[in-house]
Design a protein around this motif. Structure first.
Motif, short mmCIF file in Angstrom:
data_model
loop_
_atom_site.label_atom_id
_atom_site.label_comp_id
_atom_site.label_asym_id
_atom_site.label_seq_id
_atom_site.Cartn_x
_atom_site.Cartn_y
_atom_site.Cartn_z
N ASP A 15 -17.82 -21.27 -2.13
CA ASP A 15 -19.21 -21.57 -1.78
C ASP A 15 -19.24 -22.05 -0.33
O ASP A 15 -18.37 -22.83 0.08
CB ASP A 15 -19.76 -22.65 -2.72
CG ASP A 15 -21.29 -22.65 -2.77
OD1 ASP A 15 -21.83 -22.54 -3.88
OD2 ASP A 15 -21.92 -22.77 -1.69
N ASP A 16 -20.23 -21.58 0.44
CA ASP A 16 -20.27 -22.00 1.85
C ASP A 16 -20.96 -23.36 2.03
O ASP A 16 -21.05 -23.86 3.14
CB ASP A 16 -20.91 -20.93 2.74
CG ASP A 16 -22.34 -20.60 2.32
OD1 ASP A 16 -22.81 -21.16 1.30
OD2 ASP A 16 -22.97 -19.78 3.00
N ASP A 58 -20.35 -18.20 -5.18
CA ASP A 58 -21.70 -18.25 -4.61
C ASP A 58 -22.10 -16.86 -4.10
O ASP A 58 -21.27 -16.15 -3.52
CB ASP A 58 -21.68 -19.26 -3.45
CG ASP A 58 -23.03 -19.42 -2.78
OD1 ASP A 58 -24.06 -19.27 -3.47
OD2 ASP A 58 -23.05 -19.71 -1.57
N GLU A 60 -24.96 -16.29 -2.04
CA GLU A 60 -25.53 -16.36 -0.69
C GLU A 60 -24.55 -17.05 0.25
O GLU A 60 -24.53 -18.28 0.37
CB GLU A 60 -26.87 -17.13 -0.72
CG GLU A 60 -27.96 -16.43 -1.52
CD GLU A 60 -27.94 -16.77 -3.02
OE1 GLU A 60 -27.33 -17.80 -3.40
OE2 GLU A 60 -28.51 -16.01 -3.81
N MET A 61 -23.71 -16.22 0.91
CA MET A 61 -22.77 -16.77 1.88
C MET A 61 -22.83 -15.92 3.14
O MET A 61 -23.11 -14.71 3.06
CB MET A 61 -21.33 -16.71 1.33
CG MET A 61 -21.07 -17.64 0.16
SD MET A 61 -19.31 -17.73 -0.26
CE MET A 61 -19.02 -16.09 -0.93
N LYS A 110 -28.94 -21.90 -9.66
CA LYS A 110 -29.23 -23.21 -9.08
C LYS A 110 -30.74 -23.44 -9.17
O LYS A 110 -31.50 -22.48 -9.11
CB LYS A 110 -28.81 -23.24 -7.61
CG LYS A 110 -27.31 -23.07 -7.40
CD LYS A 110 -26.98 -23.24 -5.92
CE LYS A 110 -26.10 -22.12 -5.42
NZ LYS A 110 -25.67 -22.20 -4.04
MG LIG Z 1 -24.48 -20.34 -0.14
#
Ligand SMILES: [Mg+2]
Length: 306
Positions: A15-16, A58, A60-61, A110
């Motif tokens: 995860d970023d 994740d 969205e990175m 999330k």
């Molecule tokens: Mg992210």
């Protein structure tokens, strides 16, 4: 070699967002050992090295997104068995479908609902343990617990390719228990099985260099893959093995060779070229085994082929 630990509860979080990692770590730290990476490339490398049971990924990175990372993990033999749970701020059917199509086993959205996250992770860890156990059983011989013929064929093909690429010598041993039919006739099959288990265990414990692989080839035959081993090394190993089995002192009253159980070993070593095949390697080791038998058994012979 190549089998991941069935008992491992290693969880990798990719995860970023450090905050998200911290949050998940807090929820999951009593369920397993947690590793983390803050981008897809680093996550893939870590997964290849550590082979976690479960990866929380994740979507969205920056750089590689989660779907791309998941697809890469699923096409790499080293990581294809790691279960991936996609984590995303997007909810909705099309995102769930995209996750499953990329090869993920589950989907968590999330903001997190901690009891749900914990329950899903627990379920997938349990399933992973189960399938790792099944994979291990599928590679093993039931009587001796050595690797079976199917797994041996797979590993020999891999090692053959690797040694061909690196132009290094690969050796192969085929081992046969001398006068085993006479042993079974004299002592009965249950004791014959015990004898095979003893010999198998002795070969296995005598074969401990990294990458060496011992398998039951069938009946009273065993085989050993010896990476980075030239003809001289192969001969030394074969001789040591014969001596080691003789020292077990398993009585064999109906053997024409010795009062105890002995083995014959056929070996071959070569630096594989494009023209060679694993079938030729096996045939050459078999030929050497035949020679060891006709020369009087309880010995190791190396085939000088090619
Ligand atoms: Mg992210």
């Amino acid at each position: 070699m190549a089998e991941s630990d069935a008992g491992s509860n290693l969880i990798l979080i990719i995860d970023d967002s450090v905050d998200t990692i911290r949050l998940l770590n807090g929820m999951l730290k009593d369920q397993g050992k947690i590793l983390f990476a803050t981008n897809g490339e680093a996550g893939i490398q870590l997964a290849q090295r550590q082979q976690p049971a479960l990866i929380l990924l994740d979507v969205e990175m920056t750089g590689m997104n989660g779907y791309e990372v998941c697809a890469a993990l699923k096409t790499d033999p080293a990581t294809k068995d790691c279960a991936v749970i996609i984590v995303t701020a997007n909810s909705g059917m099309e995102h769930e479908i995209a996750a499953l199509e990329a090869g993920a086993v589950d989907f968590i959205s999330k903001p997190f609902n901690p009891p749900v996250v914990r329950a899903r992770v627990q379920t997938h860890l349990r399933l992973q343990q189960h399938s790792a156990m099944m994979r291990q059983l599928a590679n093993r011989d039931g009587l001796t617990a050595l690797y079976n013929r199917r797994y041996f064929d797979e590993m020999l093909a891999q090692e053959f390719e690797r040694h061909r690429r690196q132009q290094l010598p690969l050796a192969l041993a085929i081992i046969d228990v001398d006068h085993f039919k006479a042993y079974n006739d004299h002592y009965g099959h249950p004791q014959g099985d015990t004898c095979l288990q003893g010999v198998a265990n002795a070969i296995d414990t005598a074969t401990r260099r990294p990458g060496e692989l011992v398998a039951r080839y069938g009946g009273e035959e065993f085989t050993v893959i010896l990476p980075h081993t030239d003809a001289a090394g192969a001969e030394k190993y074969g001789r040591w093995l014969c001596q080691h089995i003789q020292e077990l002192q398993i009585p064999h009253q109906s053997s024409a060779t010795a009062p105890t159980v002995t083995i014959s070993v056929g070996l071959v070593s070569l630096v594989p070229s494009a023209q060679d095949s694993t079938q030729q390697l096996i045939a050459a080791a078999d030929q050497a085994l035949y020679q060891a038998k006709t020369d009087g058994r309880n010995r190791a012979i190396v085939n000088n082929w090619p």
